[in-house]
Design a protein around this motif. Sequence first.
Motif, PDB file in Angstrom:
ATOM      1  N   ALA A 275      -0.888 -39.991   7.727  1.00 22.70           N
ATOM      2  CA  ALA A 275      -0.122 -39.461   6.595  1.00 22.70           C
ATOM      3  C   ALA A 275       0.320 -38.024   6.851  1.00 22.70           C
ATOM      4  CB  ALA A 275      -0.946 -39.571   5.315  1.00 22.70           C
ATOM      5  N   GLY A 276       0.786 -37.797   8.085  1.00 23.92           N
ATOM      6  CA  GLY A 276       1.416 -36.516   8.377  1.00 23.92           C
ATOM      7  C   GLY A 276       0.471 -35.378   8.729  1.00 23.92           C
ATOM      8  N   ALA A 277      -0.752 -35.701   9.160  1.00 26.27           N
ATOM      9  CA  ALA A 277      -1.685 -34.647   9.563  1.00 26.27           C
ATOM     10  C   ALA A 277      -1.818 -34.652  11.087  1.00 26.27           C
ATOM     11  CB  ALA A 277      -3.048 -34.862   8.910  1.00 26.27           C
ATOM     12  N   GLY A 292     -11.020 -43.442   5.817  1.00 31.11           N
ATOM     13  CA  GLY A 292     -10.493 -43.173   4.482  1.00 31.11           C
ATOM     14  C   GLY A 292     -10.850 -41.803   3.951  1.00 31.11           C
ATOM     15  N   ARG A 294     -10.761 -37.282   4.409  1.00 31.72           N
ATOM     16  CA  ARG A 294      -9.932 -36.189   4.924  1.00 31.72           C
ATOM     17  C   ARG A 294     -10.066 -36.185   6.445  1.00 31.72           C
ATOM     18  NH1 ARG A 294      -9.515 -31.808   1.107  1.00 31.72           N
ATOM     19  NH2 ARG A 294      -9.722 -30.279   2.759  1.00 31.72           N
ATOM     20  N   PHE A 445       1.985 -23.158  13.288  1.00 32.07           N
ATOM     21  CA  PHE A 445       1.738 -24.602  13.325  1.00 32.07           C
ATOM     22  C   PHE A 445       0.245 -24.879  13.213  1.00 32.07           C
ATOM     23  CE2 PHE A 445       1.137 -28.637  15.678  1.00 32.07           C
ATOM     24  CZ  PHE A 445       1.956 -29.455  14.908  1.00 32.07           C
TER      25      PHE A 445
ATOM     26  N   ALA B  29      -8.845 -46.233   1.824  1.00 32.77           N
ATOM     27  CA  ALA B  29      -8.213 -45.135   1.067  1.00 32.77           C
ATOM     28  C   ALA B  29      -6.765 -44.861   1.477  1.00 32.77           C
ATOM     29  CB  ALA B  29      -9.047 -43.857   1.198  1.00 32.77           C
ATOM     30  N   LEU B  30      -6.499 -44.708   2.789  1.00 38.48           N
ATOM     31  CA  LEU B  30      -5.128 -44.384   3.185  1.00 38.48           C
ATOM     32  C   LEU B  30      -4.147 -45.525   2.916  1.00 38.48           C
ATOM     33  CD1 LEU B  30      -6.172 -41.681   4.277  1.00 38.48           C
ATOM     34  CD2 LEU B  30      -4.631 -41.977   6.206  1.00 38.48           C
ATOM     35  N   PRO B  31      -4.511 -46.775   3.252  1.00 41.09           N
ATOM     36  CA  PRO B  31      -3.591 -47.866   2.899  1.00 41.09           C
ATOM     37  C   PRO B  31      -3.285 -47.906   1.396  1.00 41.09           C
ATOM     38  CG  PRO B  31      -5.215 -48.659   4.470  1.00 41.09           C
ATOM     39  CD  PRO B  31      -5.621 -47.257   4.099  1.00 41.09           C
ATOM     40  N   HIS B  34      -0.921 -44.916   0.537  1.00 45.83           N
ATOM     41  CA  HIS B  34       0.459 -45.216   0.979  1.00 45.83           C
ATOM     42  C   HIS B  34       1.112 -46.211   0.030  1.00 45.83           C
ATOM     43  CE1 HIS B  34       1.036 -43.020   4.682  1.00 45.83           C
ATOM     44  NE2 HIS B  34      -0.054 -43.500   5.243  1.00 45.83           N
ATOM     45  N   GLY B  64      -9.423 -34.474  -2.909  1.00 46.03           N
ATOM     46  CA  GLY B  64      -9.531 -33.858  -1.587  1.00 46.03           C
ATOM     47  C   GLY B  64      -8.770 -34.651  -0.537  1.00 46.03           C
ATOM     48  N   ILE B  65      -8.865 -35.960  -0.624  1.00 43.50           N
ATOM     49  CA  ILE B  65      -8.163 -36.805   0.352  1.00 43.50           C
ATOM     50  C   ILE B  65      -6.652 -36.705   0.142  1.00 43.50           C
ATOM     51  CG2 ILE B  65      -7.817 -39.163   1.178  1.00 43.50           C
ATOM     52  CD1 ILE B  65     -10.757 -39.706   0.124  1.00 43.50           C
ATOM     53  N   PHE B  68      -5.190 -33.429   1.248  1.00 45.83           N
ATOM     54  CA  PHE B  68      -5.323 -33.079   2.668  1.00 45.83           C
ATOM     55  C   PHE B  68      -4.080 -33.482   3.456  1.00 45.83           C
ATOM     56  CE2 PHE B  68      -6.448 -34.005   7.064  1.00 45.83           C
ATOM     57  CZ  PHE B  68      -7.154 -32.871   7.429  1.00 45.83           C
ATOM     58  N   TYR B  69      -3.509 -34.619   3.110  1.00 45.69           N
ATOM     59  CA  TYR B  69      -2.428 -35.192   3.915  1.00 45.69           C
ATOM     60  C   TYR B  69      -1.056 -34.744   3.404  1.00 45.69           C
ATOM     61  CZ  TYR B  69      -6.099 -38.100   5.893  1.00 45.69           C
ATOM     62  OH  TYR B  69      -7.236 -38.519   6.529  1.00 45.69           O
ATOM     63  N   HIS B  70      -0.222 -34.253   4.321  1.00 43.49           N
ATOM     64  CA  HIS B  70       1.095 -33.738   3.951  1.00 43.49           C
ATOM     65  C   HIS B  70       1.959 -34.792   3.261  1.00 43.49           C
ATOM     66  CE1 HIS B  70       0.312 -30.135   6.218  1.00 43.49           C
ATOM     67  NE2 HIS B  70       0.236 -30.769   7.368  1.00 43.49           N
ATOM     68  N   ASP B  71       1.772 -36.067   3.626  1.00 42.10           N
ATOM     69  CA  ASP B  71       2.682 -37.101   3.140  1.00 42.10           C
ATOM     70  C   ASP B  71       2.587 -37.360   1.637  1.00 42.10           C
ATOM     71  OD1 ASP B  71       3.569 -37.506   5.665  1.00 42.10           O
ATOM     72  OD2 ASP B  71       2.850 -39.568   5.879  1.00 42.10           O
ATOM     73  N   PHE B  72       1.391 -37.190   1.086  1.00 42.86           N
ATOM     74  CA  PHE B  72       1.205 -37.638  -0.293  1.00 42.86           C
ATOM     75  C   PHE B  72       1.712 -36.588  -1.270  1.00 42.86           C
ATOM     76  CE2 PHE B  72      -2.365 -39.913   1.954  1.00 42.86           C
ATOM     77  CZ  PHE B  72      -1.636 -41.083   2.101  1.00 42.86           C
ATOM     78  N   VAL B 124       9.455 -31.851   9.126  1.00 35.43           N
ATOM     79  CA  VAL B 124       8.642 -32.849   9.800  1.00 35.43           C
ATOM     80  C   VAL B 124       8.381 -32.297  11.199  1.00 35.43           C
ATOM     81  CG1 VAL B 124      10.648 -34.214  10.592  1.00 35.43           C
ATOM     82  CG2 VAL B 124       8.434 -35.337  10.299  1.00 35.43           C
ATOM     83  N   TYR B 125       7.182 -32.557  11.694  1.00 32.27           N
ATOM     84  CA  TYR B 125       6.853 -32.049  13.019  1.00 32.27           C
ATOM     85  C   TYR B 125       6.806 -33.201  14.000  1.00 32.27           C
ATOM     86  CZ  TYR B 125       6.086 -27.700  10.646  1.00 32.27           C
ATOM     87  OH  TYR B 125       6.290 -26.559   9.895  1.00 32.27           O
TER      88      TYR B 125
END
Lengths: 533, 165
Positions: A275-277, A292, A294, A445, B29-31, B34, B64-65, B68-72, B124-125
């Motif tokens: 997810a972009g990390a 699932g 961090r 970065f 969690a991630l599925p 998304h 926290g989850i 943490f992730y840029h996408d969400f 986006v990187y």
Amino acid sequence: MGDSMTDPGIMTHRIFIPRDVAALAVGADEVVAAVQAQAAALGAPVAIVRTGSRGMFWLEPMVEVETPQGRVAYGPVQAQDVPGLFAAGWLTGAVHPLRVGRPEEHPFLARQTRLTFARCGIVDPLSVADYKANGGYRGLAKAIEIGGAATVEAVTKSGLRGRGGAGFPTGIKWKTVRDAQADQKYIVCNADEGDSGTFADRMILEGDPFCLIEGMTIAGLAVGATRGYIYSRSEYPHANATMGKALEIARASGLLGRNILGSDVEFHLELRVGAGAYVCGEETALLESLEGKRGVVRAKPPLPALKGLFGRPTVVNNLLSLATIPVILDLGAQHYADFGMGRSRGTMPIQLAGNVLHGGLFETAFGLTLGEIVMEIGGGTASRRPVRAVQAGGPLGAYLPPSQFDTLYDYEAFAARDALIGHGGLVVFDDTVDMAHMARFAMEFCAEESCGKCTPCRIGSTRGAEVVDRILAGRDVAANIALLEDLCNTMKFGSLCALGGFTPYPVLSAIRHFPEDFHTRDSRRRHLPAAAE
Amino acid sequence: MTSATTHTAWDREKAAEVIAAHRNLEGPALPILHALQEAFGHVPQDAVPLLADALNLSRADVHGIVSFYHDFREAPAGRHVVKVCRAEACQSMGGHALAEGLLRRLGLEWGGTTADGQVTIEPVYCLGLCASAPAALIDGRPLGRLTRERLDAAVNEARADWATA
């Protein structure tokens, strides 16, 4: 189809057009539509096959036409070129300004040794028949024949080292997992290809996904793991779509699940998307993310080989390592080990990127010089200006100046120059690059992507960007450069993983090799590209 | 993949369905996140307690989850999302000036959405288009060898489809 081959009126011409995202990004789908429209208008029977890319991206969209003399390529083809190509007679391989000729005779491909990428750009990535007709599943058949212990032995003997960057011997990792006792073991493919300048994983996902499935199945057999995960990136939607379909096909064809190839091998494989990390490309952060959580880095030991995914023994390998397993089993460990130099055995899919004339994928035995790769194979810059720097190994890799172009492409030779091969990416910059700006970017970065667990990375990167800002502003330049070097050493030796530990490489190499971009900030601003002013 | 995104408003039952569909996976969690974002265009705050309950985690853990992730996203993006690559390979081909120019012409910062709610520009990187730089992804459609003209045309085309719809 003997007679029909001689009668163009009856023969269906197969036309191969890549579905690789690098071809789509420059109009491949529009070319497909134009070919269909023109063929219909002319009543010419054509069958379009979507392939991966051969990896000559400056020629994309590169279209290959099947002729009695073999496949003939044309490129870069735009939709508006299509009527002219038909008129010129491209269905018989006729001359045209865009004619590339037989792809395998093109110098960029002819100089390569394609083992991992043998099928990429040639086959329909979603055809099991194509895959098997081109050597697919011979490696797994061999592994089934010789058994797990001998398979691990073969991988060790091949000399294959982790293609993600760390270069750890794959066979030794496998043996550790094989020898571990557990109710469940896992194979995890690290396809979180976040390094700028790299696209080899993506090309396999899009162009030869069964190769990865076969490689992971062999790994499962070798270490006694029945479950596997591919951890890919959300930035790769097309790759994930193709890989997802390939997994469905493999399950429906008895190539995943129980009794694979009629043996007692069992292997279940799933695709997971990050997810972009960026930090999730680090193997322990990746495992946390798969669980699932961090994507926070774990301290090692324990090694993932002993306590990995859900605390079970786990093989975490880079996609390229796993995709190389089938050919090692098929052609033999010695065949693979015969390529390369020193302790760097086999081939490396080098990715030529950035400001380079002939950018793309170049798989070759270790041992060329950096200069040969960038200047001869890559042809220098795309802008036709002088090369000033090459960043090797992604955002955590060193910037090398042309004076170091004699460096041999080899794990140890790069390490001796404080550089790393990493995942095989090379990003070329011309003389308009501002290296102090690039040093700042490296720190920025790292600050953006740090998982936050260790202080040198979390805080050091932010302070690092601030120090570079002071240098950019021309304030106490000498003192601030000394401070930056000191900070880099703290990050290098005090960080928990490669993100904080290797961010100093681009920064320190920029200072060392391009001091004029740092020391002269107060007197003049140099090398700013016109477009940025 | 190439069309604009359409999302449903918050719907507790729908969210519960999405969660139930994935909760039996290993590491769900991630599925789930998304899938929630796919359904709602973001991860709604209201989904956090549901997810915490399903995964036997605290709300703080789930927050926290998600964070943490840029996408969400915490809020929906504009109708069209333009992801412009900021990584080194694209910079070597003038990507920095290209991106800054686009932001300036639209009057946006990174992550911002135009006032008409049409376009969000995100960094986006690396899209793996490093030999076809500079590169971007517009609503999932890849664009390589970008020039200012091509990027503007693609952004304007995305905006226009709504105007004429």
